[in-house]
Design an enzyme around this catalytic site. Structure first.
Site, mmCIF file in Angstrom:
data_model
loop_
_atom_site.group_PDB
_atom_site.id
_atom_site.type_symbol
_atom_site.label_atom_id
_atom_site.label_comp_id
_atom_site.label_asym_id
_atom_site.label_seq_id
_atom_site.Cartn_x
_atom_site.Cartn_y
_atom_site.Cartn_z
ATOM 1 N N GLY A 206 41.585 77.148 65.439
ATOM 2 C CA GLY A 206 40.219 77.676 65.620
ATOM 3 C C GLY A 206 39.036 76.777 65.216
ATOM 4 N N GLY A 208 36.016 74.467 63.760
ATOM 5 C CA GLY A 208 35.774 74.029 62.194
ATOM 6 C C GLY A 208 34.835 74.837 61.652
ATOM 7 N N VAL A 211 37.372 78.115 60.472
ATOM 8 C CA VAL A 211 38.760 78.066 59.985
ATOM 9 C C VAL A 211 38.659 76.717 58.983
ATOM 10 C CG1 VAL A 211 41.217 77.254 60.308
ATOM 11 C CG2 VAL A 211 40.273 79.031 62.023
ATOM 12 N N GLY A 212 37.984 75.586 59.499
ATOM 13 C CA GLY A 212 37.741 74.377 58.659
ATOM 14 C C GLY A 212 37.003 74.672 57.654
ATOM 15 N N CYS A 284 39.072 55.618 66.482
ATOM 16 C CA CYS A 284 38.184 55.346 65.325
ATOM 17 C C CYS A 284 38.146 53.980 64.812
ATOM 18 C CB CYS A 284 38.339 56.259 64.222
ATOM 19 S SG CYS A 284 40.076 56.307 63.370
ATOM 20 N N GLU A 382 28.641 55.118 66.536
ATOM 21 C CA GLU A 382 29.926 55.312 67.228
ATOM 22 C C GLU A 382 29.746 56.122 68.484
ATOM 23 O OE1 GLU A 382 34.393 56.048 65.515
ATOM 24 O OE2 GLU A 382 33.083 57.674 65.007
#
Length: 477
Positions: A206, A208, A211-212, A284, A382
């Site tokens: 789900g 973020g 659910v996060g 990353c 980034e």
């Protein structure tokens, strides 16, 4: 070819059962090479998270007291299941992320299987005690954990959290990225088949924001481990703060590669470019700022241009670089390329156009910028795409200053005549990870960053330590 429609993508895995979500939403999973839908995946709700946490907390009271030998056997059984379903795992990552399958095998799957066995061999650490004068130190599992994993190395980060948590005796709820959730469904089946007790592992996909956020804020979660952007990591930490839970974060990077004056320039530049282009730049730890001695700069630019133009693009057995993970990610990367052009960087290779031989897929050409300085946006933010920036330096003091002039500190690289001559440079770089002369990632060693690249470590014995509470028992002197 794996049939992902046979996975339980319309359900959540809670307390050892595949069950309906209490929410009503789902989202499509798209193959970024074909732009076609693979399947629909259900989205969990905050209420589903609460049910899963209740299950995880209930079983924790028993699971934490299982023997190290029992947990080791289960971890090895999971690793065996991963070996048996390796092709399914490869296809799940390759088709949702876009990494060519032959690269996905060694880049995304072989390492996580090794890491699962690594932690199977270290469950015994939980039963070891240490003497400290008249005290004994005891290790205990931290409790119920919430895991929020990214789309760029989805199985790698899943195992980096789940394996040490299981080894320590923790229970958990995992939330995969909406972009690459399928390997988590396969892992749920593997974990269940291995005999892990119901409630120890739970899977709730789900967004973020739902659910996060619920995992981060819930008072029944003792620890949350997040991998993703620094922006999102800050939000996780804010949500977790009122309950004073442990938070580990593996966040962004803008990592330097310092090529020393005595380095083999051809070898160093080629390796540096390939480090950025692998996984389509969606790494990353990618060394996206290549620092080169000024008197060899023009030569380095030509080498980088040649590497980029030779790069095989696509998803077949000859391809080195696939598409980006989504249409959104492609547009983000293109916007950074345009920003580099607008700010005066020299576009040496690649750019905004679709690769000539491809007519669909979320592709971006491997891109090289020269005449970059550290004040440019492409040198500070980034990009998360196949874009490398070449920056000249006049001496090693300036190279170190440029390398450390960033809010990030996740990764770095040094290429010198040999490892011994590289080490004085390594010690001056502010980063949690450093690749010397092409050294490979090591699952036995800790992984994590300095500064705004996060806190805590994954993999190695330090990765197990993140899931441990130390109890100090004071005995009579």
């Amino acid at each position: 070819m794996t049939d992902f429609n046979k996975l339980h993508t319309d359900k959540l895995f809670i307390n050892g059962e595949w069950r309906e979500s209490l929410g009503s939403s789902s989202h499509p999973v798209i193959n970024p090479a074909t732009e076609e839908m693979i399947c629909q995946v259900v989205e969990g709700s905050a209420e589903d998270v609460d049910i899963a946490i209740t299950a995880a907390r209930s079983v924790f009271l028993k699971w934490r007291h299982t023997s190290a030998a029992q947990r080791s056997a289960l971890l090895n059984a999971i690793a065996d299941g991963m070996e048996e379903r390796k092709e399914d795992l490869i296809q799940a990552v390759s088709q949702t992320l876009g990494c060519p399958a032959h690269i996905t095998r060694w880049l995304h799957v072989d390492g996580p299987i090794y890491a699962m066995r690594y932690y199977a061999d270290r469950t015994s650490m939980m039963e070891e005690t240490e003497k400290a004068a008249h005290s004994i130190l005891i290790r205990e599992p931290i409790g119920v954990c919430g895991f929020i994993t990214p789309w760029n190395y989805p199985l790698h980060q899943f195992v980096g959290k789940v394996a040490p948590a299981l080894a320590a005796g923790c229970t958990m709820i995992a939330k995969p990225s909406e972009t690459t959730p399928l390997q988590d469904y396969i892992m749920a089946e593997i974990i269940d088949a291995a005999g892990v007790p119901a409630g120890v592992f739970n899977l709730i996909p789900g967004p973020g924001t739902v659910v996060g956020a619920a995992l981060s804020a819930h008072p029944g979660v003792d620890m949350v481990s997040f991998t993703g952007s620094t922006r999102a990591g800050v939000e996780v930490a804010k949500a977790a703060a009122p309950t004073v839970k442990r938070v580990t974060q593996e966040l962004g990077g803008k990592s330097p590669l310092i090529i020393a004056a005595d380095a083999d320039l051809q070898e160093a530049v080629r390796w540096g470019c390939e480090d950025v282009f692998i996984n389509s730049g969606q790494t990353c730890t990618a060394l996206t700022r290549m620092l080169v001695p000024a008197d060899r700069y023009a030569e380095a630019v030509e080498i980088a241009k040649q590497v980029a133009e030779e790069m095989a693009i696509g998803t077949d057995a000859n391809a080195f670089m696939g598409p980006l993970s989504s249409a959104r990610q492609r547009e983000i990367v293109r916007s950074y390329i345009q920003k580099g052009i607008d700010e005066g960087a020299r576009l040496v290779a690649g750019g905004l156009d679709m690769p000539a031989e491809l007519d669909k897929g979320f592709y971006v050409k491997p891109t090289v910028f020269a005449d970059v300085h550290n004040g440019m946006t492409i040198a500070r933010e980034e990009i998360f795409g196949p874009v490398t920036c070449l920056i000249p330096y006049k001496d090693m003091d300036e190279a170190i200053a440029i390398a450390n002039d960033t809010e990030y500190g996740l990764s770095s690289g040094v290429w010198a005549k040999d490892a011994e001559s590289a080490m004085p440079v390594v010690r001056r770089i502010e980063a949690g990870l450093c690749f010397v002369n092409g050294g490979e990632f090591n699952y036995d060693a800790p992984f994590g960053g300095y500064k705004r690249s996060g806190n805590g470590r994954e993999f190695g014995e330090a990765g197990l330590g993140e899931f441990i509470e130390l109890k100090s028992v004071q005995l009579p002197a």
